[in-house]
Motif scaffolding. Structure first.
Motif, short mmCIF file in Angstrom:
data_model
loop_
_atom_site.label_atom_id
_atom_site.label_comp_id
_atom_site.label_asym_id
_atom_site.label_seq_id
_atom_site.Cartn_x
_atom_site.Cartn_y
_atom_site.Cartn_z
N ASP A 196 37.86 31.10 43.53
CA ASP A 196 38.54 30.88 42.45
C ASP A 196 39.93 30.23 42.69
OD1 ASP A 196 40.26 31.15 40.23
OD2 ASP A 196 39.65 33.30 39.55
N TYR A 243 39.65 41.20 42.97
CA TYR A 243 38.38 41.08 42.42
C TYR A 243 38.27 41.46 40.88
CZ TYR A 243 33.42 42.42 41.64
OH TYR A 243 32.17 42.38 41.14
N THR A 244 39.16 42.47 40.50
CA THR A 244 39.08 43.11 39.24
C THR A 244 39.72 41.92 38.41
OG1 THR A 244 41.03 44.31 39.62
CG2 THR A 244 38.73 45.58 39.72
N GLN A 258 39.71 38.81 38.75
CA GLN A 258 38.57 37.71 38.50
C GLN A 258 37.47 38.18 37.62
OE1 GLN A 258 37.67 36.78 42.52
NE2 GLN A 258 39.55 35.55 42.66
N SER A 259 36.99 39.23 37.74
CA SER A 259 35.89 39.75 36.94
C SER A 259 36.19 40.27 35.49
CB SER A 259 35.26 41.22 37.54
OG SER A 259 34.88 41.00 39.11
N MET A 305 39.13 45.98 32.97
CA MET A 305 37.59 45.82 33.51
C MET A 305 36.54 45.31 32.24
SD MET A 305 37.40 48.83 36.05
CE MET A 305 36.40 48.31 37.04
N SER A 306 35.73 44.36 32.76
CA SER A 306 34.63 43.80 31.88
C SER A 306 33.58 44.96 32.39
CB SER A 306 34.31 42.70 32.36
OG SER A 306 33.93 42.13 33.53
N ASN A 357 30.71 44.44 33.78
CA ASN A 357 29.93 44.24 34.81
C ASN A 357 30.91 44.60 36.20
OD1 ASN A 357 31.80 42.30 34.85
ND2 ASN A 357 30.03 40.51 35.45
N THR A 358 32.03 44.79 36.04
CA THR A 358 32.90 44.90 37.24
C THR A 358 32.67 46.45 37.98
OG1 THR A 358 34.65 44.01 35.83
CG2 THR A 358 35.22 45.17 37.82
N GLY A 385 30.03 46.22 40.66
CA GLY A 385 30.17 45.13 41.59
C GLY A 385 31.55 45.24 42.60
N ASP A 386 32.40 46.17 42.39
CA ASP A 386 33.70 46.08 43.02
C ASP A 386 33.54 46.75 44.42
OD1 ASP A 386 36.27 46.34 43.96
OD2 ASP A 386 37.10 46.94 42.27
#
Length: 116
Positions: free
Chosen positions: A23, A64-65, A67-68, A85-86, A88-89, A92-93
């Motif tokens: 990113d 990460y969070t 970006q997610s 947080m979305s 899907n986060t 995946g974190d």
């Protein structure tokens, strides 16, 4: 946080977690996230090596969070740590569990995460 630790963490992050730096916005906000991670992590240890590891892992988690969540960080509050947080986060974190494992090794078992 001294400049040496900040530079070391900033240099290690793209090497250890290159997927976070796909990113283009990552490099622009990483310095402020390192500061935020340091403010959280400094309470757990005085050892510079341990603190550097915690700051690196927690910064990776914050990045990460960020970006997610589908947005970009526009401000950071020093007295409150909050992540949007979305859906899907949460699955995946991998950085937050690593951070929590290091805290348990250091005996900081009273730290917790609250998802709002």
């Amino acid at each position: 946080m001294n400049d040496e630790m900040r530079e070391a963490v900033a240099k290690q992050l793209p090497i250890m977690y290159p997927e976070l730096f796909d990113d283009p916005n990552a490099s622009a906000i990483v310095d402020s996230l390192i500061t935020q991670a340091y403010m959280v992590c400094q309470q757990y240890t005085d050892n510079d090596d341990e603190l550097s590891t915690l700051v690196r892992l927690y910064t990776a988690h914050l990045l990460y969070t960020n970006q997610s969540a589908g947005g970009t960080a526009t401000s950071i509050k020093a007295d409150v740590f909050q992540i949007n947080m979305s859906d899907n986060t949460a699955n995946g974190d991998i950085y937050l569990p690593q951070f929590m494992d290091v805290l348990q090794i250091l005996g900081a078992n009273d730290w917790g995460v609250q998802f709002l």
